[in-house]
Write a protein that holds these residues in place. Structure first.
Motif, short mmCIF file in Angstrom:
data_model
loop_
_atom_site.label_atom_id
_atom_site.label_comp_id
_atom_site.label_asym_id
_atom_site.label_seq_id
_atom_site.Cartn_x
_atom_site.Cartn_y
_atom_site.Cartn_z
N ARG A 23 -1.03 -0.39 -1.76
CA ARG A 23 -1.11 1.05 -1.56
C ARG A 23 -0.02 1.52 -0.60
O ARG A 23 0.30 0.86 0.37
CB ARG A 23 -2.47 1.40 -0.97
CG ARG A 23 -2.66 2.87 -0.71
CD ARG A 23 -4.02 3.13 -0.19
NE ARG A 23 -4.12 2.61 1.18
CZ ARG A 23 -5.07 2.92 2.03
NH1 ARG A 23 -6.04 3.71 1.66
NH2 ARG A 23 -5.07 2.42 3.23
N ALA A 24 0.53 2.68 -0.93
CA ALA A 24 1.49 3.34 -0.04
C ALA A 24 1.34 4.84 -0.25
O ALA A 24 1.02 5.30 -1.34
CB ALA A 24 2.92 2.91 -0.35
N GLY A 25 1.59 5.57 0.82
CA GLY A 25 1.43 7.01 0.73
C GLY A 25 2.59 7.76 1.33
O GLY A 25 3.40 7.21 2.07
N SER A 26 2.65 9.04 0.98
CA SER A 26 3.63 9.95 1.55
C SER A 26 2.89 11.25 1.84
O SER A 26 1.67 11.30 1.77
CB SER A 26 4.77 10.19 0.55
OG SER A 26 4.30 10.94 -0.55
N ARG A 27 3.63 12.29 2.11
CA ARG A 27 2.97 13.56 2.44
C ARG A 27 2.33 14.23 1.22
O ARG A 27 1.48 15.09 1.37
CB ARG A 27 3.97 14.50 3.10
CG ARG A 27 5.12 14.84 2.20
CD ARG A 27 6.17 15.65 2.88
NE ARG A 27 7.27 15.77 1.93
CZ ARG A 27 8.50 15.97 2.23
NH1 ARG A 27 8.84 16.09 3.48
NH2 ARG A 27 9.42 16.07 1.31
N THR A 28 2.72 13.82 0.00
CA THR A 28 2.19 14.48 -1.19
C THR A 28 1.44 13.56 -2.15
O THR A 28 0.63 14.05 -2.93
CB THR A 28 3.31 15.17 -1.98
OG1 THR A 28 4.27 14.18 -2.36
CG2 THR A 28 3.97 16.27 -1.19
N VAL A 29 1.72 12.26 -2.14
CA VAL A 29 1.07 11.35 -3.09
C VAL A 29 0.66 10.05 -2.41
O VAL A 29 1.25 9.62 -1.41
CB VAL A 29 1.98 11.01 -4.29
CG1 VAL A 29 2.22 12.20 -5.16
CG2 VAL A 29 3.27 10.38 -3.86
N LEU A 30 -0.35 9.45 -2.99
CA LEU A 30 -0.80 8.13 -2.60
C LEU A 30 -0.72 7.29 -3.87
O LEU A 30 -1.24 7.69 -4.92
CB LEU A 30 -2.24 8.20 -2.09
CG LEU A 30 -2.90 6.95 -1.57
CD1 LEU A 30 -2.13 6.40 -0.37
CD2 LEU A 30 -4.33 7.26 -1.17
N ALA A 31 -0.05 6.15 -3.79
CA ALA A 31 0.15 5.31 -4.98
C ALA A 31 -0.50 3.96 -4.79
O ALA A 31 -0.46 3.37 -3.71
CB ALA A 31 1.63 5.14 -5.26
N GLY A 81 4.32 -4.64 -17.41
CA GLY A 81 3.01 -5.18 -17.07
C GLY A 81 2.43 -4.62 -15.79
O GLY A 81 1.40 -5.09 -15.32
N THR A 82 3.05 -3.60 -15.22
CA THR A 82 2.59 -3.01 -13.97
C THR A 82 1.63 -1.85 -14.26
O THR A 82 1.84 -1.07 -15.17
CB THR A 82 3.78 -2.47 -13.15
OG1 THR A 82 4.67 -3.56 -12.86
CG2 THR A 82 3.35 -1.82 -11.87
N ASP A 83 0.57 -1.77 -13.47
CA ASP A 83 -0.37 -0.65 -13.53
C ASP A 83 -0.22 0.18 -12.27
O ASP A 83 -0.13 -0.38 -11.16
CB ASP A 83 -1.82 -1.14 -13.65
CG ASP A 83 -2.14 -1.70 -15.02
OD1 ASP A 83 -1.35 -1.48 -15.96
OD2 ASP A 83 -3.18 -2.38 -15.15
N ILE A 84 -0.20 1.50 -12.43
CA ILE A 84 0.01 2.42 -11.30
C ILE A 84 -1.02 3.54 -11.36
O ILE A 84 -1.27 4.09 -12.43
CB ILE A 84 1.42 3.05 -11.35
CG1 ILE A 84 2.49 1.97 -11.30
CG2 ILE A 84 1.62 4.07 -10.23
CD1 ILE A 84 3.89 2.49 -11.57
N VAL A 85 -1.60 3.86 -10.22
CA VAL A 85 -2.45 5.05 -10.09
C VAL A 85 -1.80 5.93 -9.04
O VAL A 85 -1.56 5.50 -7.91
CB VAL A 85 -3.89 4.69 -9.67
CG1 VAL A 85 -4.70 5.96 -9.41
CG2 VAL A 85 -4.57 3.84 -10.73
N LEU A 86 -1.48 7.16 -9.41
CA LEU A 86 -0.92 8.13 -8.48
C LEU A 86 -1.99 9.17 -8.15
O LEU A 86 -2.49 9.84 -9.05
CB LEU A 86 0.28 8.85 -9.09
CG LEU A 86 1.62 8.15 -9.04
CD1 LEU A 86 2.70 9.01 -9.69
CD2 LEU A 86 2.02 7.81 -7.63
N ARG A 87 -2.32 9.29 -6.88
CA ARG A 87 -3.30 10.28 -6.42
C ARG A 87 -2.54 11.39 -5.71
O ARG A 87 -1.83 11.15 -4.74
CB ARG A 87 -4.30 9.65 -5.47
CG ARG A 87 -5.33 10.64 -4.93
CD ARG A 87 -6.27 9.97 -3.94
NE ARG A 87 -7.02 8.88 -4.52
CZ ARG A 87 -8.17 9.02 -5.19
NH1 ARG A 87 -8.67 10.22 -5.36
NH2 ARG A 87 -8.78 7.98 -5.67
#
Length: 121
Positions: A23-31, A81-87
């Motif tokens: 997990r990593a985040g910024s001011r607008t998204v969390l991935a 083969g990578t899975d990503i969830v962007l919040r």
């Protein structure tokens, strides 16, 4: 628009990615990213989570549409083969597409290019 093959659709896959992924985040998204979640020749799959804190339905759909467009341009840079969830975080509704894109690039760079820490993935 993301093709069907690039969509992370089931709640089990999304839950697994958020629980086991890095997990990593910024001011607008969390991935959340799971590198090598599947075979390397499989496509990259992405899910978007845009909650009610972001705004009304029109705002949430606008943010989701912008994130889909940004990710469609970046799929070729992500290992197969990578899975990503962007919040999307609430501040994502007030940012321009350029700022949102910069934040997406920032979190993806941290998660994809940096070495895994013990206990992650």
């Amino acid at each position: 628009m993301l093709r069907q093959a690039h969509r992370l659709r089931t709640s089990d896959d999304i839950r697994t990615t958020t629980r086991r992924g890095r997990r990593a985040g910024s001011r607008t998204v969390l991935a959340y990213v799971r590198l090598g979640a599947r075979r390397p020749d499989d496509s990259v799959r992405v899910a978007f989570v845009v909650g009610k804190q972001v705004g009304d339905a029109v705002t949430r759909n606008t943010v989701k549409r912008r994130l889909r467009g940004l990710m469609a341009d970046r799929l070729v840079t992500i290992p197969g083969g990578t899975d990503i969830v962007l919040r999307a975080l609430p501040s994502s509704a007030r940012r321009s597409s350029v700022e949102l894109g910069a934040d997406v690039d920032q979190v993806l760079a941290r998660l994809i290019t940096s070495p895994a820490t013990p206990g992650s993935a």
